[in-house]
Write a protein that holds these residues in place. Structure first.
Motif, PDB file in Angstrom:
ATOM      1  N   ILE A  70       0.836  -1.217   0.033  1.00 42.10           N
ATOM      2  CA  ILE A  70       0.050   0.051   0.075  1.00 42.10           C
ATOM      3  C   ILE A  70       0.917   1.012   0.003  1.00 42.10           C
ATOM      4  CG2 ILE A  70      -1.507   1.396   1.335  1.00 42.10           C
ATOM      5  CD1 ILE A  70      -2.961  -0.493  -0.183  1.00 42.10           C
ATOM      6  N   THR A  71       0.368   2.220  -0.801  1.00 40.39           N
ATOM      7  CA  THR A  71       1.261   3.418  -0.728  1.00 40.39           C
ATOM      8  C   THR A  71      -0.029   4.661  -0.819  1.00 40.39           C
ATOM      9  OG1 THR A  71       1.177   3.745  -3.134  1.00 40.39           O
ATOM     10  CG2 THR A  71       3.113   2.911  -1.991  1.00 40.39           C
ATOM     11  N   ALA A  72       0.184   5.845  -0.109  1.00 41.24           N
ATOM     12  CA  ALA A  72      -0.842   6.632  -0.146  1.00 41.24           C
ATOM     13  C   ALA A  72      -0.170   7.897   0.311  1.00 41.24           C
ATOM     14  CB  ALA A  72      -1.954   6.315   1.120  1.00 41.24           C
ATOM     15  N   ARG A  73      -0.706   8.977  -0.278  1.00 36.41           N
ATOM     16  CA  ARG A  73      -0.253  10.328  -0.149  1.00 36.41           C
ATOM     17  C   ARG A  73      -1.461  11.532   0.327  1.00 36.41           C
ATOM     18  NH1 ARG A  73       2.586   8.213  -4.414  1.00 36.41           N
ATOM     19  NH2 ARG A  73       4.853   8.255  -4.199  1.00 36.41           N
ATOM     20  N   PHE A  74      -1.045  12.212   1.310  1.00 38.64           N
ATOM     21  CA  PHE A  74      -2.129  13.090   1.951  1.00 38.64           C
ATOM     22  C   PHE A  74      -1.340  14.394   2.133  1.00 38.64           C
ATOM     23  CE2 PHE A  74      -1.150  10.155   5.079  1.00 38.64           C
ATOM     24  CZ  PHE A  74      -1.244  10.929   6.114  1.00 38.64           C
ATOM     25  N   THR A  75      -2.148  15.517   2.339  1.00 39.91           N
ATOM     26  CA  THR A  75      -1.661  16.717   2.726  1.00 39.91           C
ATOM     27  C   THR A  75      -2.512  17.138   3.919  1.00 39.91           C
ATOM     28  OG1 THR A  75      -0.913  17.209   0.710  1.00 39.91           O
ATOM     29  CG2 THR A  75      -1.268  18.909   2.183  1.00 39.91           C
ATOM     30  N   LEU A  76      -2.032  17.679   5.073  1.00 39.82           N
ATOM     31  CA  LEU A  76      -2.648  18.346   6.260  1.00 39.82           C
ATOM     32  C   LEU A  76      -2.339  19.983   6.151  1.00 39.82           C
ATOM     33  CD1 LEU A  76      -2.202  15.473   8.795  1.00 39.82           C
ATOM     34  CD2 LEU A  76      -3.923  15.608   7.328  1.00 39.82           C
ATOM     35  N   GLU A  77      -3.411  20.565   6.888  1.00 41.49           N
ATOM     36  CA  GLU A  77      -3.072  22.051   7.093  1.00 41.49           C
ATOM     37  C   GLU A  77      -2.979  21.842   8.654  1.00 41.49           C
ATOM     38  OE1 GLU A  77      -3.338  24.330   4.674  1.00 41.49           O
ATOM     39  OE2 GLU A  77      -4.208  22.921   3.071  1.00 41.49           O
ATOM     40  N   ALA A  78      -2.591  23.256   8.902  1.00 42.03           N
ATOM     41  CA  ALA A  78      -2.271  23.702  10.392  1.00 42.03           C
ATOM     42  C   ALA A  78      -3.832  23.282  11.245  1.00 42.03           C
ATOM     43  CB  ALA A  78      -2.006  24.872  10.481  1.00 42.03           C
ATOM     44  N   GLY A  79      -3.305  22.579  12.286  1.00 44.49           N
ATOM     45  CA  GLY A  79      -4.563  22.177  13.147  1.00 44.49           C
ATOM     46  C   GLY A  79      -5.339  20.883  12.658  1.00 44.49           C
ATOM     47  N   ASP A  80      -4.866  20.326  11.528  1.00 41.32           N
ATOM     48  CA  ASP A  80      -5.497  18.975  11.341  1.00 41.32           C
ATOM     49  C   ASP A  80      -4.727  17.888  12.110  1.00 41.32           C
ATOM     50  OD1 ASP A  80      -7.053  20.150   9.218  1.00 41.32           O
ATOM     51  OD2 ASP A  80      -5.788  19.790   7.641  1.00 41.32           O
ATOM     52  N   VAL A  81      -5.585  16.929  12.383  1.00 43.50           N
ATOM     53  CA  VAL A  81      -5.004  15.708  13.131  1.00 43.50           C
ATOM     54  C   VAL A  81      -5.805  14.494  12.236  1.00 43.50           C
ATOM     55  CG1 VAL A  81      -4.931  14.396  14.919  1.00 43.50           C
ATOM     56  CG2 VAL A  81      -5.132  16.921  15.126  1.00 43.50           C
ATOM     57  N   ALA A  82      -4.737  13.501  12.070  1.00 41.71           N
ATOM     58  CA  ALA A  82      -5.236  12.317  11.207  1.00 41.71           C
ATOM     59  C   ALA A  82      -4.552  11.193  12.134  1.00 41.71           C
ATOM     60  CB  ALA A  82      -5.091  12.361   9.885  1.00 41.71           C
ATOM     61  N   ALA A  83      -5.102   9.968  11.883  1.00 42.59           N
ATOM     62  CA  ALA A  83      -4.422   8.907  12.368  1.00 42.59           C
ATOM     63  C   ALA A  83      -4.442   7.802  11.348  1.00 42.59           C
ATOM     64  CB  ALA A  83      -5.156   8.291  13.663  1.00 42.59           C
ATOM     65  N   VAL A  84      -3.342   6.901  11.570  1.00 46.66           N
ATOM     66  CA  VAL A  84      -3.003   5.803  10.647  1.00 46.66           C
ATOM     67  C   VAL A  84      -2.837   4.642  11.845  1.00 46.66           C
ATOM     68  CG1 VAL A  84      -1.604   4.226   9.205  1.00 46.66           C
ATOM     69  CG2 VAL A  84      -2.044   6.756   8.714  1.00 46.66           C
ATOM     70  N   VAL A  85      -3.602   3.419  11.611  1.00 47.77           N
ATOM     71  CA  VAL A  85      -3.688   2.488  12.737  1.00 47.77           C
ATOM     72  C   VAL A  85      -3.235   1.361  12.197  1.00 47.77           C
ATOM     73  CG1 VAL A  85      -5.026   1.596  14.642  1.00 47.77           C
ATOM     74  CG2 VAL A  85      -5.463   3.973  14.015  1.00 47.77           C
ATOM     75  N   LEU A  86      -2.350   0.419  12.814  1.00 53.20           N
ATOM     76  CA  LEU A  86      -2.197  -0.671  12.467  1.00 53.20           C
ATOM     77  C   LEU A  86      -2.444  -1.844  13.433  1.00 53.20           C
ATOM     78  CD1 LEU A  86       1.547  -0.314  11.307  1.00 53.20           C
ATOM     79  CD2 LEU A  86      -0.359  -0.541   9.602  1.00 53.20           C
ATOM     80  N   THR A  87      -3.385  -2.842  12.870  1.00 53.95           N
ATOM     81  CA  THR A  87      -3.984  -3.693  13.978  1.00 53.95           C
ATOM     82  C   THR A  87      -3.376  -5.237  13.734  1.00 53.95           C
ATOM     83  OG1 THR A  87      -5.750  -2.152  14.703  1.00 53.95           O
ATOM     84  CG2 THR A  87      -5.931  -4.403  15.327  1.00 53.95           C
ATOM     85  N   SER A  88      -2.971  -5.861  14.433  1.00 51.22           N
ATOM     86  CA  SER A  88      -2.439  -7.373  14.195  1.00 51.22           C
ATOM     87  C   SER A  88      -3.692  -8.370  14.832  1.00 51.22           C
ATOM     88  CB  SER A  88      -0.953  -7.692  14.513  1.00 51.22           C
ATOM     89  OG  SER A  88      -0.944  -7.530  16.093  1.00 51.22           O
ATOM     90  N   ALA A  89      -3.899  -9.265  14.105  1.00 53.70           N
ATOM     91  CA  ALA A  89      -5.000 -10.154  14.913  1.00 53.70           C
ATOM     92  C   ALA A  89      -4.923 -11.503  14.008  1.00 53.70           C
ATOM     93  CB  ALA A  89      -6.589  -9.652  14.582  1.00 53.70           C
ATOM     94  N   SER A  90      -5.143 -12.531  14.838  1.00 52.42           N
ATOM     95  CA  SER A  90      -5.433 -13.900  14.266  1.00 52.42           C
ATOM     96  C   SER A  90      -6.060 -13.773  12.877  1.00 52.42           C
ATOM     97  CB  SER A  90      -5.748 -14.761  14.950  1.00 52.42           C
ATOM     98  OG  SER A  90      -4.953 -15.169  16.074  1.00 52.42           O
ATOM     99  N   ARG A  91      -5.612 -14.707  11.895  1.00 51.09           N
ATOM    100  CA  ARG A  91      -6.408 -14.641  10.489  1.00 51.09           C
ATOM    101  C   ARG A  91      -7.888 -15.049  10.801  1.00 51.09           C
ATOM    102  NH1 ARG A  91      -4.458 -16.140   5.043  1.00 51.09           N
ATOM    103  NH2 ARG A  91      -6.262 -15.571   4.012  1.00 51.09           N
ATOM    104  N   GLY A  92      -8.687 -14.186  10.228  1.00 48.40           N
ATOM    105  CA  GLY A  92      -9.881 -14.294  10.119  1.00 48.40           C
ATOM    106  C   GLY A  92     -10.892 -13.545  11.297  1.00 48.40           C
ATOM    107  N   GLY A  93      -9.891 -12.962  11.845  1.00 56.39           N
ATOM    108  CA  GLY A  93     -10.648 -12.258  13.143  1.00 56.39           C
ATOM    109  C   GLY A  93     -11.715 -11.181  12.871  1.00 56.39           C
TER     110      GLY A  93
END
Length: 616
Positions: free
Chosen positions: A174-197
């Protein structure tokens, strides 16, 4: 050509069951999940092409330069990477909310919180997981425009973004590009779990801010238990947090380091897997946490250690094994990952650890020394198992072994191993007497005195006027810096003073300390290694207790300059001051704490001459 950041160019985040290393360039270069010793999802530290990584960083086109700074949010395990450019200033806060200690889980979340505080900044996200140390293939499932799931053989890795972004499929990555302005807040979350959960809920501003606040509050609250009020509070707090991060909460078992396969010499073969619980390292770590006031960690480890003593069965055939998995499993077969090139071509890359089947008799002393404070041996069966172990040791201590440094050059009568068996008997007699426990204390006392006499007669070299590495050698060994601390002799004893002076001449280089000289005492391995950080801090403590306070403080201050940018240490320091070996290493951080506490104690007792150490 593959590019590898310096080993020290990383901070660590964790949830007390797993840990990840994040470079100052915003790349997660190491993460094993669902626990420390599980196969990796990201391991670009061991192979920048095949290992996998997840990079999230400001990415400006053209010649606009970005200045990067990385720090920990004070007294927490929240790692902040700041990106500063003429067009804007932003930061990525990486953290994992600590999990409850009650039980292991297959689900782990690593949150990457992004915000811009001035101007505007473009960010690039690249996620390239490589399951099972890069041996397993994966498939990619796109769930919507800003979330996806990587399916490995036994594990799913969910990638979710709170900010509207467009993920681009790049041959299963996966690749992604995004731009944030002053005051913007974002999150990228990685979650690992057993297969099929079940898929995790999508991140929202309320959810990731709540996780951030909860993580910060956990660490601030935990540190309030510290009783340390000395001169080096920031470094001691960071070392304590590191020791906590390296402890597997469900069992209370500390691991030696977060990584596997990082070299003690670039291009060399001394590349070991440290993601296991050494009786020695863990016992010393817990004693350090006790000294700092962290009693819950001590109680948890003692329960784990009592379980190993009562279980008895080991892969080595001894009453105790030198290391175990965090759940107490003694089986740790060693294998070579020959598909990975190793950090900067330092092969072989090993996982598992064949040293688990070695005989290292010193571990009985460290185990007993960890159990004696408080006299908590659990049930009556626990005491009987403890006493039975010392009865066995009384018949079994006088054997050659591989020693504390896990040499692969044959068994010898190592002085340090004898020293710690003396500790086992001395502490055992003391605790049985103080608590009126049923035990053959006369037998233990006889063994204690016999060991003492043997060390004095055979471990002492009249020629060197020093205690030596093993009985058939004139070589010195920095592990013996612990002799005064364990109470074998006084730090002002003439025999110890002359030993320390001999170490000054043979093992010390600009206050940095080598474990031993492998050329004079071959250890069965090719190549050389750097100075050993544990030994350098033990040297500081020994100097302080011997009354050489100005020299001790100068050596300590110099050692602190070898910490990385966020206060972490690997196992060794190379000839150019670079950090080498597995990272971060628990042994180093516990020794930092004990050195700081010893210096504080001695400095508080005596006025220190103002003359610089080099004028002494």
């Amino acid at each position: 050509m593959n590019r590898y950041p310096p080993i020290a160019d990383h901070g660590m985040v964790g949830d007390l069951q797993t840990a990840a290393l994040v470079s100052s360039g915003g790349s997660i270069d190491w993460w094993c999940t669902p626990r420390f010793d599980a196969p990796s999802v990201f391991a670009s530290l061991l192979d920048s092409e095949r290992g996998g990584y997840c990079r999230l960083a400001a990415d400006l086109p053209g010649e606009d330069e970005v200045t990067v700074r990385q720090l920990y949010l004070s007294d927490t395990a929240i790692l902040v990477t700041r990106f500063m450019a003429s067009g804007g200033v932003g930061e990525v806060a990486d953290f994992m909310e600590p999990l409850p200690a009650s039980a292991p889980t297959d689900r782990h979340r690593l949150v990457r919180l992004v915000r811009v505080v001035r101007g505007r900044l473009p960010f690039t996200l690249v996620c390239r997981p490589r399951f099972d140390y890069g041996r397993a293939s994966h498939t990619l499932e796109r769930t919507d425009s800003s979330s996806a799931v990587f399916h490995g053989p036994d594990l799913d890795l969910h990638l979710q973004a709170s900010h509207p972004v467009v993920f681009h499929d790049d041959a299963g990555d996966i690749t992604a590009r995004f731009t944030l302005e002053a005051g913007d807040v974002a999150a990228v979350v990685l979650t690992s779990a057993s297969r099929g959960g079940a898929a995790p809920p999508p991140p929202s501003p309320d959810s990731f801010r709540a996780e951030f606040d909860s993580c910060r509050a956990f660490w601030l609250d935990w540190l309030r238990s510290s009783t340390y009020r000395g001169r080096w509070r920031d470094m001691v707090n960071r070392a304590a947090i590191t020791l906590k991060l390296l402890t597997y909460a469900p069992t209370g078992a500390p691991i030696a380091a977060a990584t596997a396969g990082l070299p003690e010499q670039i291009g060399g073969e001394r590349n070991w897997d440290y993601r296991y619980t050494w009786i020695r390292d863990a016992s010393l770590s817990v004693r350090t946490l006790i000294d700092l006031g962290f009693t819950e960690e001590a109680l948890a480890f003692r329960r784990w250690l009592r379980g190993r003593i009562e279980a008895g069965g080991t892969a080595s055939g001894e009453r105790l094994q030198i290391m175990y998995r965090v759940d107490g499993d003694p089986r740790i077969p060693e294998e070579i990952l020959d598909h990975l090139e190793g950090y900067r071509a330092s092969a072989p890359v090993r996982i598992g650890n064949g040293a688990a089947e070695q005989i290292q008799l010193d571990i009985y002393g460290e185990a007993v020394d960890a159990l004696v404070p408080g006299g908590d041996f659990g049930s009556l069966g626990g005491w009987r198992a403890f006493a039975s172990m010392l009865d066995w040791l009384a018949d079994s201590w006088d054997r050659p072994d591989e020693g504390i440094w896990e040499t692969r050059g044959g068994r010898k009568d190592f002085t340090y191993s004898r020293l710690m068996t003396w500790v086992a008997f001395e502490r055992g007699v003391r605790i049985a007497t103080e608590h009126s426990r049923p035990a053959d204390t006369a037998r233990w006392a006889q063994a204690r005195d016999t060991v003492f006499d043997q060390i004095v007669e055979r471990g002492w070299s009249p020629k060197r006027e020093a205690f030596v590495q093993h009985y058939d050698s004139e070589v010195l060994d920095a592990s013996l810096l612990l002799m005064p601390r364990v109470g074998f002799l006084s730090p002002q004893d003439p025999a110890w003073v002359s030993t320390l002076e001999a170490m000054d001449q043979e093992l010390v280089s600009d206050s940095l300390v080598y474990r031993y000289n492998p050329e004079a005492s071959p250890d069965g391995l090719l190549g050389s290694e750097g100075t050993f950080n544990l030994c350098s801090f033990l040297y500081v403590e020994a100097l302080a207790r011997a009354g050489r306070l100005t020299q001790a403080r100068y050596a300590f201050d110099k050692m602190l300059t070898y910490a990385n940018h966020v206060g972490l240490f690997a196992e060794e320091i190379g000839p150019s001051g670079e950090q080498l070996g597995n990272f971060p290493q628990a042994f180093t951080h516990l020794a930092l704490v004990t050195a700081a506490m010893a210096l504080d104690e001695q400095l508080d007792r005596a006025a220190v001459p103002g003359t610089p150490a080099w004028h002494r």
